[in-house]
Design an enzyme around this catalytic site. Structure first.
Site, mmCIF file in Angstrom:
data_model
loop_
_atom_site.group_PDB
_atom_site.id
_atom_site.type_symbol
_atom_site.label_atom_id
_atom_site.label_comp_id
_atom_site.label_asym_id
_atom_site.label_seq_id
_atom_site.Cartn_x
_atom_site.Cartn_y
_atom_site.Cartn_z
ATOM 1 N N HIS A 90 10.800 114.477 115.951
ATOM 2 C CA HIS A 90 9.500 114.034 115.449
ATOM 3 C C HIS A 90 8.781 115.180 114.719
ATOM 4 O O HIS A 90 8.196 114.982 113.645
ATOM 5 C CB HIS A 90 8.620 113.558 116.610
ATOM 6 C CG HIS A 90 9.126 112.345 117.314
ATOM 7 N ND1 HIS A 90 9.515 111.196 116.654
ATOM 8 C CD2 HIS A 90 9.295 112.089 118.640
ATOM 9 C CE1 HIS A 90 9.898 110.285 117.539
ATOM 10 N NE2 HIS A 90 9.783 110.807 118.751
ATOM 11 N N HIS B 238 14.468 115.773 121.392
ATOM 12 C CA HIS B 238 13.780 114.547 120.977
ATOM 13 C C HIS B 238 12.483 114.857 120.229
ATOM 14 O O HIS B 238 12.240 114.342 119.126
ATOM 15 C CB HIS B 238 13.483 113.689 122.205
ATOM 16 C CG HIS B 238 12.845 112.376 121.885
ATOM 17 N ND1 HIS B 238 13.572 111.234 121.641
ATOM 18 C CD2 HIS B 238 11.539 112.023 121.739
ATOM 19 C CE1 HIS B 238 12.754 110.233 121.354
ATOM 20 N NE2 HIS B 238 11.504 110.675 121.423
ATOM 21 N N GLU B 239 11.668 115.703 120.825
ATOM 22 C CA GLU B 239 10.377 116.018 120.202
ATOM 23 C C GLU B 239 10.541 116.842 118.930
ATOM 24 O O GLU B 239 9.735 116.730 118.014
ATOM 25 C CB GLU B 239 9.474 116.742 121.197
ATOM 26 C CG GLU B 239 9.088 115.906 122.414
ATOM 27 C CD GLU B 239 8.443 114.587 122.047
ATOM 28 O OE1 GLU B 239 7.757 114.525 121.000
ATOM 29 O OE2 GLU B 239 8.616 113.607 122.791
#
Length: 345
Positions: free
Chosen positions: A25, A21-22
């Site tokens: 980003h 997920h990170e």
């Protein structure tokens, strides 16, 4: 009680979901020219960290998430210059915000594709043949093993796995006399099913045997996409039903999720991967809901900014974030309370 295997499975699954997920980003922030000051897995005090280039990479003590510290996330931060988040076009900021959830859904696609290519489709056999037998569970304690075929329970014939499951699920605490075949020889065992609070039925700790059907690379590409779409649609429909009150809000918090992962670890790697697929899609969907403090809330404010030609005021943004965080904490409390109810009755 969690075994070492179960604990490792929980740590690995949570770690991979947060990392992916990170990374979504992080990668898109870098590609759009933003300055990322820190890439962190976990919250709270740092356990370890190192700096490479302009970014500090860290692992923190509370493993319930992660974050990217992107320069200029606050509108009143004027020190980052043209590499600040707020200085980039709205469409670039939208990409960075959506990328986390999108990466979780993409991870699910990759896992499904990998399982299809390497393991094909596992189709349950018609008869009540035992596939996995979980150690320390009633079936294993009674001496049943993988490959055993259940032919009768308490004298009643068992022709299919569905027959077997139906006879077990409502028999909590009852002694079931199971007749089975092992290598062509007839045997019998006394099994006492246990009520499983997660499944909400009696279970003996077994899974159905399956037959392997290989899947080609091109077919796996298409089938994986279809499965992701199907699971995503089902989850969105379930969330919509909870909001409308037509579906019971049976939520799982961190403890409940950890318990599910731990139980999957008892059944093998593929069971853990199947749970990771569901959790990854779920994480992607939840994060993209238009709720302040979630990625979807940030995306919604960017849509508003694009429509009105200017961003919302920093004060309004902070207030909405506070409200969103309060709602999330309330939801977390409710889900954790349900976890304890399932565990301790």
């Amino acid at each position: 009680m969690f075994s070492i295997t179960m604990v490792v499975a929980v740590v690995v699954v949570f770690g991979v979901l947060v990392l992916v997920h990170e990374l979504g980003h992080f990668i898109t922030a870098k590609l759009t020219g933003m300055r990322v000051d820190e890439f962190a897995i976990g919250f709270g005090p740092k356990l370890c960290s190192f700096k490479r280039g302009e970014t500090v990479y860290s692992i923190r003590s509370i493993p319930l998430g992660g974050f990217n510290k992107i320069a200029g996330m606050e509108q009143d931060d004027k020190e980052a210059g043209d590499r600040a988040y707020w200085a980039k076009p709205v469409w670039q900021r939208m990409i960075v915000i959506v990328a986390g959830g999108a990466m979780n859904i993409f991870l699910a696609y990759v896992l499904i594709f990998g399982i299809l290519v390497t393991s094909g489709i596992q189709t349950p056999v018609t008869q009540a043949e035992l596939g996995s037998v979980v150690s320390q569970k009633p079936a294993a304690q009674a001496g049943l093993k993988t490959g055993d075929v259940i032919v009768a329970i308490n004298g009643e014939k068992v022709a299919t796995w569905e027959d077997f499951a139906e006879k077990v699920k409502n028999s909590d605490g009852q002694v079931l006399q199971m007749d089975y075949l092992r290598n062509g020889e007839e045997h019998s065992a006394s099994v006492i099913p246990e009520y499983d609070k997660t499944a909400k039925q009696a279970m003996v700790g077994v899974m159905a045997a399956t037959r392997h059907t290989p899947i080609s690379f091109p077919d796996a590409v298409v089938m994986a996409g279809k499965q992701v779409v199907y699971i995503t649609y089902a989850m969105i429909a379930a969330i919509g039903g909870m909001v409308m009150g037509t579906v019971h809000a049976d939520l799982a918090g961190p403890i409940g999720v950890a318990t599910i992962i731990g139980q999957a670890a008892e059944l093998g790697v593929q069971s853990v991967l199947n749970i990771m697929i569901l959790l990854s899609i779920n994480l992607g969907i939840i994060n993209l809901l238009p709720v302040p403090a979630l990625d979807g809330g940030h995306f919604f404010t960017l849509v508003v900014e694009a429509l009105r030609g200017k961003p919302l005021s920093p004060d309004l943004m902070r207030k909405s974030q506070f409200v969103g965080l309060a709602l999330l904490l309330m939801l977390m409390f409710f889900a954790t309370a349900q976890d304890f109810t399932r565990l301790f009755g």
